[in-house]
Write an enzyme that holds these catalytic residues in place. Sequence first.
Site, PDB file in Angstrom:
ATOM      1  N   ILE A  20       0.757  -1.124   0.165  1.00  0.00           N
ATOM      2  CA  ILE A  20      -0.071  -0.069   0.099  1.00  0.00           C
ATOM      3  C   ILE A  20       0.847   1.261  -0.015  1.00  0.00           C
ATOM      4  O   ILE A  20       0.542   2.197  -0.816  1.00  0.00           O
ATOM      5  CB  ILE A  20      -0.961   0.039   1.309  1.00  0.00           C
ATOM      6  CG1 ILE A  20      -1.990  -1.060   1.224  1.00  0.00           C
ATOM      7  CG2 ILE A  20      -1.762   1.250   1.384  1.00  0.00           C
ATOM      8  CD1 ILE A  20      -2.771  -1.497   2.415  1.00  0.00           C
ATOM      9  N   ASN A  47       1.588   4.431   7.963  1.00  0.00           N
ATOM     10  CA  ASN A  47       1.130   3.480   7.090  1.00  0.00           C
ATOM     11  C   ASN A  47       1.605   2.226   7.604  1.00  0.00           C
ATOM     12  O   ASN A  47       1.141   0.838   7.274  1.00  0.00           O
ATOM     13  CB  ASN A  47       1.375   3.334   5.602  1.00  0.00           C
ATOM     14  CG  ASN A  47       1.274   2.176   4.801  1.00  0.00           C
ATOM     15  OD1 ASN A  47       0.052   1.877   4.409  1.00  0.00           O
ATOM     16  ND2 ASN A  47       2.584   1.755   4.218  1.00  0.00           N
ATOM     17  N   TYR A 104      -3.763  -8.432  16.037  1.00  0.00           N
ATOM     18  CA  TYR A 104      -3.956  -7.586  14.960  1.00  0.00           C
ATOM     19  C   TYR A 104      -5.244  -6.544  15.059  1.00  0.00           C
ATOM     20  O   TYR A 104      -5.203  -5.421  15.253  1.00  0.00           O
ATOM     21  CB  TYR A 104      -4.018  -8.343  13.656  1.00  0.00           C
ATOM     22  CG  TYR A 104      -4.293  -7.377  12.517  1.00  0.00           C
ATOM     23  CD1 TYR A 104      -3.016  -6.675  11.850  1.00  0.00           C
ATOM     24  CD2 TYR A 104      -5.647  -7.304  11.958  1.00  0.00           C
ATOM     25  CE1 TYR A 104      -3.271  -5.868  10.818  1.00  0.00           C
ATOM     26  CE2 TYR A 104      -5.452  -6.439  10.715  1.00  0.00           C
ATOM     27  CZ  TYR A 104      -4.754  -5.751  10.244  1.00  0.00           C
ATOM     28  OH  TYR A 104      -4.823  -4.862   8.983  1.00  0.00           O
TER      29      TYR A 104
END
Length: 256
Positions: free
Chosen positions: A17, A85, A151
């Site tokens: 990404i 990010n 996560y």
Amino acid sequence: MTLIAPRTLITAGAAGIGRRMVEHFLEAGARIIVCDVDETALARLAEERPQVTGVRADVSDEDDVVRLFKTARERLGGLDNLIANAGIAGPALPVEEVSLEDWRRTMAVNIDGMFLTVRAGVPLLKTAGGGSIVTLSSAAGKFPYPLRTPYSASKFAVVGFTQTLAAELGPAGIRANSLLPGVVEGERIERVIADKAAARGVPEAEMRAQYARFAALETMVSPDDIAAMAVYLCSPAGARISGQAISIDGAIRSLA
């Protein structure tokens, strides 16, 4: 689309990404510095985009982050946009099988690293008279995500962290928003699908189809979808948007 101001730092910007963000921000006129732990990806980026400054840095390492922002001051003269990010997938296991080491490593990168990055970047944004912080959370920061407790916990934390930043930093002209991607095409989700299929004892093809069905549009999303939204939030069109958790997920209804 052009940016309000061009000086942009993107963590984990050499692949995935982050790499697509580099392309979209370059098209919008940005001057860019990126960090990454993948030296091969950094070398490839340097070859393909020599105008981008790349720094080998682990965002969970305080010394690395200090060095990264020192380089940003030297190369860019300051900072206008901070794109946090960097993140890792963590284990795909039942909670009772998650090791403390894996739990701590996931938190270290996904939330400690974001804190260190923002803490180092805010003084530069204040000196610039304001700016934009864009953090990367996940649909797993909105919905429960079985077999992915480290996560999901870290990505819920990112949303709360970002919305608190928006409230705290708004008077300084700094906007903060979080992006919540759904199932993103690429190598990382393929590894997650393989791990989760193994944990549940089902074929990978069945698990992949299940992931697509999470979204009403029955599709994964592209890294370009996420990168375009990050640019939007740093552009004049996003100048009044702050404190938002923005889903880019094809209308996910559940991750269970």
